[in-house]
Design an enzyme around this catalytic site. Structure first.
Site, mmCIF file in Angstrom:
data_model
loop_
_atom_site.group_PDB
_atom_site.id
_atom_site.type_symbol
_atom_site.label_atom_id
_atom_site.label_comp_id
_atom_site.label_asym_id
_atom_site.label_seq_id
_atom_site.Cartn_x
_atom_site.Cartn_y
_atom_site.Cartn_z
ATOM 1 N N LEU A 101 -2.888 -13.699 -16.873
ATOM 2 C CA LEU A 101 -1.481 -13.870 -16.504
ATOM 3 C C LEU A 101 -0.787 -12.578 -16.910
ATOM 4 C CD1 LEU A 101 -0.718 -17.537 -17.712
ATOM 5 C CD2 LEU A 101 -1.101 -16.741 -15.375
ATOM 6 N N ASP A 102 0.197 -12.148 -16.126
ATOM 7 C CA ASP A 102 0.942 -10.932 -16.471
ATOM 8 C C ASP A 102 1.611 -11.101 -17.838
ATOM 9 O OD1 ASP A 102 0.355 -10.094 -13.888
ATOM 10 O OD2 ASP A 102 2.257 -10.863 -13.102
ATOM 11 N N ILE A 103 1.937 -9.983 -18.442
ATOM 12 C CA ILE A 103 2.556 -10.044 -19.782
ATOM 13 C C ILE A 103 3.828 -10.898 -19.769
ATOM 14 C CG2 ILE A 103 3.808 -7.836 -19.470
ATOM 15 C CD1 ILE A 103 3.153 -7.321 -22.501
#
Ligand code: URA
Length: 240
Positions: A101-103
C-alpha cells in the site's frame, strides 16, 4: 506450535513449493524422525524432518492482518529509516507484506512468512479482489464512474473491469467512491481516478480476498483466524 502437514512445513522452510514438496514426500525422499514420511502426515516443531538426509527446520506459519496507518512504508526495511509495516509485529519469524500500500494509503494489509501463499496471492493470475474506499476531489459524473468500471487506459496498459460505486457525492472534500479491482498495479486506484480527472485525497483498503477489517483499529494487527486462512488459501488456489 500447531501441527502442519509435512509438505506444508517443507514449503514453509523454503525447500520447494507445496506441490513440489508433496512430490518429494511421494518419492520417499522425506523422513520424519527417521521414518519415511507419508502424504498428509502432520509434523510439529519438535519433529526432525529431513530431505535426502538433510535436516529441514520449519518456522511456524503466521499470517497477520494489519490496519495500516498513514506514513508507514510497506517494505520489510527502509533505507531512509522510516517506520515500516513490520514495526510492532513479532520478529521471531521473517515476515513480509503481501503486496504494497502507498505510504499515504491506510487499511487492510496482510503480512506473512508463508512464501507460497504470498507468491500465489500476488501473482497477476490470482485475480484476488481488493476493495478500496477513495475520497476523490470534485463531483464524480456517471460517465466517469462508467469509465472506471469499464477499464482505463493507463501507461502500463488498460485496467481490467472494476466494480465502482458512489458512496457519498456530498462529502466534505469531494466524493467517496468504493472501487474493487482484481489487479495490483503500482498506485493503480490513484492513477485510475486521476485519469478521469479526480485526484485521490484519501485512500483506504477495506477488503482483501474476501476478508474485511472487522473491528481492527488503525495501527493494530491480529493473526488471521483459521476460517480466514482457509478462505484466503482457497482464493490463492492452495489446498490444505
Ligand atoms: N492503489 C493505489 O493507488 N494505492 C494503493 O496504495 C493501493 C492501490
Amino acid at each position: 506450535m500447531a501441527e502442519m502437514r509435512v509438505h506444508r512445513a517443507l514449503a514453509q522452510a523454503g525447500v520447494a513449493s507445496r506441490r513440489a514438496a508433496e512430490k518429494l514426500v511421494q518419492e520417499g525422499r522425506v523422513t520424519v524422525n527417521g521414518a519415511v514420511a507419508t502424504i498428509g502426515q502432520s509434523v510439529t516443531e519438535t519433529d526432525v524432518v529431513e530431505v535426502d538426509g538433510r535436516r529441514v527446520r520449519a518456522e511456524p506459519i503466521r499470517t497477520y492482518m494489519l490496519n495500516k496507518p498513514m506514513g508507514v512504508v510497506s517494505t520489510a526495511s527502509d533505507p531512509e529509516g522510516r517506520r515500516t509495516v513490520l514495526d510492532g509485529l513479532p520478529d521471531d519469524v521473517r515476515l513480509y507484506p503481501i503486496g504494497r500500500l502507498d505510504i499515504d494509503t491506510t487499511g487492510l494489509l496482510l503480512i506473512t512468512n508463508d512464501g507460497d501463499l504470498a507468491h500465489r496471492l500476488m501473482h497477476p493470475r490470482s485475480k484476488v479482489p481488493k476493495t478500496y474506499e477513495a475520497l476523490v476531489e470534485g463531483r464524480v459524473s456517471s460517465a466517469a464512474v462508467r469509465a472506471l468500471r469499464n477499464g482505463i487506459d493507463l501507461e502500463d496498459g488498460p485496467t481490467q473491469p472494476a466494480k465502482v460505486e458512489v458512496l457519498d457525492r456530498q462529502a466534505a472534500g469531494g466524493t467517496w467512491l468504493r472501487i474493487e479491482i482484481t489487479e495490483g498495479r503500482n498506485r493503480q486506484v490513484r492513477r485510475m481516478c486521476e485519469a478521469v480527472g479526480h485526484r485521490v485525497r484519501r485512500l483506504v483498503r477495506t477488503r482483501y480476498g474476501g476478508l474485511g477489517l472487522g473491528g481492527l483499529d488503525r495501527g493494530d494487527h491480529r493473526l488471521l483466524s483459521s476460517a480466514e486462512l482457509v478462505k484466503l488459501e482457497s482464493q490463492a488456489g492452495l489446498a490444505r
